[in-house]
Scaffold this active site. Structure first.
Site, PDB file in Angstrom:
ATOM      1  N   LYS A  88       0.811  -1.218   0.000  1.00  0.00           N
ATOM      2  CA  LYS A  88       0.000   0.000   0.000  1.00  0.00           C
ATOM      3  C   LYS A  88       0.845   1.270   0.000  1.00  0.00           C
ATOM      4  CE  LYS A  88      -4.336  -1.873   1.649  1.00  0.00           C
ATOM      5  NZ  LYS A  88      -5.297  -2.036   2.733  1.00  0.00           N
ATOM      6  N   ARG A 127      -3.193  -9.866   5.816  1.00  0.00           N
ATOM      7  CA  ARG A 127      -3.641  -9.968   4.413  1.00  0.00           C
ATOM      8  C   ARG A 127      -2.520  -9.458   3.520  1.00  0.00           C
ATOM      9  NH1 ARG A 127      -5.990  -6.620   0.624  1.00  0.00           N
ATOM     10  NH2 ARG A 127      -7.530  -7.582  -0.750  1.00  0.00           N
TER      11      ARG A 127
HETATM   12  C1  YH5 Z   1      -7.663  -4.349   3.807  1.00  0.00           C
HETATM   13  O1  YH5 Z   1      -6.770  -3.598   4.243  1.00  0.00           O
HETATM   14  N1  YH5 Z   1      -7.518  -3.821   1.319  1.00  0.00           N
HETATM   15  S1  YH5 Z   1      -8.093  -3.818  -1.357  1.00  0.00           S
HETATM   16  C2  YH5 Z   1      -3.691  -0.088  -2.844  1.00  0.00           C
HETATM   17  C3  YH5 Z   1      -2.400  -0.559  -3.001  1.00  0.00           C
HETATM   18  C4  YH5 Z   1      -2.090  -1.835  -2.607  1.00  0.00           C
HETATM   19  C5  YH5 Z   1      -3.074  -2.650  -2.106  1.00  0.00           C
HETATM   20  C6  YH5 Z   1      -1.657   1.442  -3.979  1.00  0.00           C
HETATM   21  N2  YH5 Z   1      -9.183  -5.157   0.716  1.00  0.00           N
HETATM   22  C7  YH5 Z   1      -8.003  -4.428   2.426  1.00  0.00           C
HETATM   23  O2  YH5 Z   1      -5.139  -4.230  -1.075  1.00  0.00           O
HETATM   24  N3  YH5 Z   1      -9.725  -6.043   2.924  1.00  0.00           N
HETATM   25  C8  YH5 Z   1      -8.259  -4.281   0.304  1.00  0.00           C
HETATM   26  O3  YH5 Z   1      -1.373   0.193  -3.482  1.00  0.00           O
HETATM   27  C9  YH5 Z   1      -9.027  -5.279   2.052  1.00  0.00           C
HETATM   28  N4  YH5 Z   1      -8.387  -5.130   4.653  1.00  0.00           N
HETATM   29  C10 YH5 Z   1      -9.381  -5.950   4.227  1.00  0.00           C
HETATM   30  N5  YH5 Z   1     -10.036  -6.685   5.130  1.00  0.00           N
HETATM   31  C11 YH5 Z   1      -6.812  -2.586  -1.362  1.00  0.00           C
HETATM   32  C12 YH5 Z   1      -5.431  -3.115  -1.442  1.00  0.00           C
HETATM   33  C13 YH5 Z   1      -4.379  -2.202  -1.984  1.00  0.00           C
HETATM   34  C14 YH5 Z   1      -4.677  -0.912  -2.355  1.00  0.00           C
END
Ligand code: YH5
Length: 278
Positions: A221, A255
């Site tokens: 992230k 996760r």
């Molecule tokens: C979460 O924290 N996150 S989707 C932006 C990124 C990298 C990754 C710009 N679903 C979560 O993974 N479910 C998502 O780089 C989730 N907790 C739970 N429970 C977003 C994501 C991501 C977004």
């Protein structure tokens, strides 16, 4: 400590990994490369062999700025994949969705956990989760994905997010969801500035002390990108640092996209915290 998820009881005595399997074509990672069903199934097996206890299947992007995906498209992406995983692997499958129809179809296909960034606030979502006896992850988000990073604001970020999670938990209990089926997630990056995310990471023990096991998702992230000044494909080591910190702060489920390295990182931390027994 057991997490009750339909036919499965997931043992949270040790921290474990939820591996991310995105099948959105626009996805920042994996989605493009694993667009085909066979490739996605191969990735699922890889996630398992690297040590994940849960596979989180998502057919809708919820990263900052993302638009909503039509229900029929989301269904056509996730249902065949969940059926394929359930037929060939003995693993807990979670469905990353906010739509009750997708939750229901995913459960019918073999999923046992609902991972909803809207914390089951859609009409009918809680009743469905109760009926299915599904495991549920209640995540905090300020605003909605399209605009949530524009101007996040809190007077007391830890207090407000804790209150939200406890309030949503009460709504779930009232709808008939078992307390043992609920886990909490502060929702890193979901309507939070860099400073908000850092405060939440620092204060994780306060979330771990609430009424439910704690799930943390920071993999790749922007919080890592901003600290390090690095793009998506160079955030692995930063993510491992935060995963280790999260487990040390009491998180039970991590996760992540990077399953093998994260399993090693959290097993070492867990050995120190709890010893090698049990
Ligand atoms: C979460 O924290 N996150 S989707 C932006 C990124 C990298 C990754 C710009 N679903 C979560 O993974 N479910 C998502 O780089 C989730 N907790 C739970 N429970 C977003 C994501 C991501 C977004």
């Amino acid at each position: 400590m057991l997490w009750r998820c339909r036919h499965r009881n997931i043992d949270l005595a040790r921290p474990l990994v939820m591996g991310i399997l995105n099948i959105t074509p626009d996805s920042f990672s994996d989605g493009g490369r694993y667009a085909g069903l066979d490739a996605a199934l191969a990735r699922a097996r890889e996630i398992l062999s690297e040590g994940a206890a849960i596979i989180d299947v998502g057919g809708q992007s919820t990263r900052p700025g993302a638009l909503e995906v039509e229900e029929s498209i989301e269904l056509s992406r996730v249902v065949p994949l969940i059926e394929g995983i359930a037929a060939t692997c003995d693993v807990a499958i979670s469905i990353d969705t906010s739509k009750p129809a997708v939750m229901a179809a995913a459960m019918a296909a073999g999923a046992c956990i609902i991972n909803d960034v809207y914390a089951l606030r859609a009409p009918g979502a809680r009743a469905l989760a109760a009926e299915m006896q599904a495991g549920v992850c209640l995540m905090h988000m300020q605003g909605e994905p399209r605009t949530m990073q524009e101007r996040p604001h809190y007077n007391d970020v830890v207090g407000e997010i804790s209150d939200f999670l406890l309030h949503e938990r009460e709504a779930c209990l009232a709808a008939g969801i078992a307390a043992e089926s609920i886990v909490f997630d502060p929702g890193f990056g979901f309507g939070k500035s860099l400073e908000h995310n850092l405060t939440l990471l620092r204060e994780l023990p306060r979330f771990a002390a609430l009424d439910a096991p704690l799930l943390v998702g920071v993999s790749r992230k922007n919080v890592i990108g901003k600290i390090l000044g690095k793009p998506l494909n160079e955030r692995l080591y930063g993510g491992l640092g935060l995963a280790a910190l999260a487990v040390s702060g009491g998180a039970r489920i991590i996760r992540t996209h990077d399953v093998g390295p994260t399993c090693d990182a959290i097993r070492t931390v867990s050995a120190v915290l709890q010893g090698m027994e049990t």
